[in-house]
Design an enzyme around this catalytic site. Structure first.
Site, short mmCIF file in Angstrom:
data_model
loop_
_atom_site.label_atom_id
_atom_site.label_comp_id
_atom_site.label_asym_id
_atom_site.label_seq_id
_atom_site.Cartn_x
_atom_site.Cartn_y
_atom_site.Cartn_z
N ASP A 26 10.04 -22.94 37.69
CA ASP A 26 11.43 -22.76 38.12
C ASP A 26 12.04 -21.51 37.49
O ASP A 26 12.60 -20.66 38.18
CB ASP A 26 12.26 -24.00 37.78
CG ASP A 26 12.08 -24.49 36.34
OD1 ASP A 26 11.43 -23.81 35.52
OD2 ASP A 26 12.61 -25.58 36.02
N PHE B 128 23.54 -20.35 31.77
CA PHE B 128 22.93 -21.62 32.13
C PHE B 128 23.12 -21.88 33.62
O PHE B 128 24.24 -21.96 34.11
CB PHE B 128 23.51 -22.76 31.30
CG PHE B 128 22.74 -24.03 31.47
CD1 PHE B 128 21.55 -24.22 30.78
CD2 PHE B 128 23.17 -25.02 32.34
CE1 PHE B 128 20.80 -25.39 30.95
CE2 PHE B 128 22.43 -26.19 32.52
CZ PHE B 128 21.25 -26.37 31.81
N ARG C 77 19.80 -30.99 40.70
CA ARG C 77 18.49 -30.48 41.14
C ARG C 77 18.43 -30.28 42.65
O ARG C 77 17.69 -29.45 43.16
CB ARG C 77 17.37 -31.45 40.73
CG ARG C 77 17.10 -31.52 39.24
CD ARG C 77 15.80 -32.28 39.02
NE ARG C 77 15.63 -32.76 37.65
CZ ARG C 77 15.14 -32.04 36.65
NH1 ARG C 77 14.77 -30.80 36.84
NH2 ARG C 77 15.00 -32.57 35.45
P1 5GP Z 1 10.99 -21.13 28.19
O1 5GP Z 1 9.79 -21.70 27.52
O2 5GP Z 1 10.69 -19.96 29.08
O3 5GP Z 1 12.09 -20.84 27.23
O4 5GP Z 1 11.57 -22.35 29.00
C1 5GP Z 1 11.70 -22.44 30.34
C2 5GP Z 1 12.29 -23.81 30.65
O5 5GP Z 1 13.60 -23.93 30.05
C3 5GP Z 1 12.50 -24.01 32.12
O6 5GP Z 1 11.36 -24.54 32.75
C4 5GP Z 1 13.71 -24.91 32.17
O7 5GP Z 1 13.31 -26.25 32.09
C5 5GP Z 1 14.50 -24.59 30.91
N1 5GP Z 1 15.63 -23.67 31.19
C6 5GP Z 1 15.76 -22.40 30.76
N2 5GP Z 1 16.90 -21.84 31.20
C7 5GP Z 1 17.53 -22.78 31.94
C8 5GP Z 1 18.77 -22.80 32.68
O8 5GP Z 1 19.55 -21.83 32.77
N3 5GP Z 1 19.07 -23.97 33.32
C9 5GP Z 1 18.27 -25.07 33.28
N4 5GP Z 1 18.67 -26.14 33.95
N5 5GP Z 1 17.10 -25.09 32.59
C10 5GP Z 1 16.72 -23.96 31.94
#
Ligand code: 5GP
Length: 176
Positions: free
Chosen positions: A98, A150, A163
């Site tokens: 995502d 966010f 979602r």
């Molecule tokens: P990373 O390991 O790249 O920091 O984490 C990615 C994960 O963090 C994504 O798969 C998601 O679940 C969560 N995440 C990061 N930014 C956002 C955001 O702006 N909104 C939401 N809902 N989840 C996020």
């Protein structure tokens, strides 16, 4: 302040970009079957749209990750809470994510899947928060670069809500 959403990427723009990525993946992989590995839960709408945008043979499967980082280790590890069923050895695999934020999750997932000897391994992410990167992550296909805010919708949640929205929106006024 009450919770509100402001559209950042419209449904139409998402669909247009995903159609391009689908064609690009097919062009890069050639005639071979493509295995799409969806990272649950957030990538489910992207998986559905992307799978229909790639011409030819496409297989889909799912993984779910539990991430442990923070206090104990600065590097963190990913553990698979749900593993894929399809044997990916010798297959052309695209991880479907995502959003890439710090880059930690995708870096570790890529490392883990490489041990299973796919013919090739690529990453497609619907969204990319390039300003938030702490781990240099290799991402072959990016839907949209977005600011470090966010966001919800198009699979992304806040406390499991939002979602189902067909667009990406910035969430404001959420209480922790
Ligand atoms: P990373 O390991 O790249 O920091 O984490 C990615 C994960 O963090 C994504 O798969 C998601 O679940 C969560 N995440 C990061 N930014 C956002 C955001 O702006 N909104 C939401 N809902 N989840 C996020």
């Amino acid at each position: 302040m009450s919770e509100s959403t402001t559209v950042l990427i419209s449904e139409e723009d998402l669909q247009k970009r995903i159609a391009e990525i689908g064609q690009q993946i097919r062009a890069d992989i050639g005639d071979a079957p493509v295995v799409l590995l969806c990272v649950l839960k957030g990538a489910f709408p992207f998986l559905a749209d992307l799978s229909r945008a790639i011409p030819g043979e496409v297989l889909v499967d799912f993984v779910q990750i539990s991430s442990y980082d923070g206090e104990k280790s600065s590097t963190g590890v990913v553990k698979l809470k749900k593993d894929h069923d399809i044997n990916i050895e010798g297959k052309h695999v695209v991880i479907v994510e995502d959003i890439i934020d710090t880059g930690l999750t995708i870096t570790h997932l890529r490392e883990l899947l490489m041990t299973r000897k796919p013919a090739s391994l690529r990453v497609a992410a619907a969204l990319n928060k390039f300003e938030a990167r702490t781990h240099p992550a290799q991402v072959e296909y990016i839907g949209f670069d977005i600011p470090n805010k966010f966001v919800v919708g198009y699979g992304l949640d806040y406390k499991e809500r939002y979602r189902q929205l067909p667009f990406v929106a910035v969430l404001e006024g959420a209480t922790e």
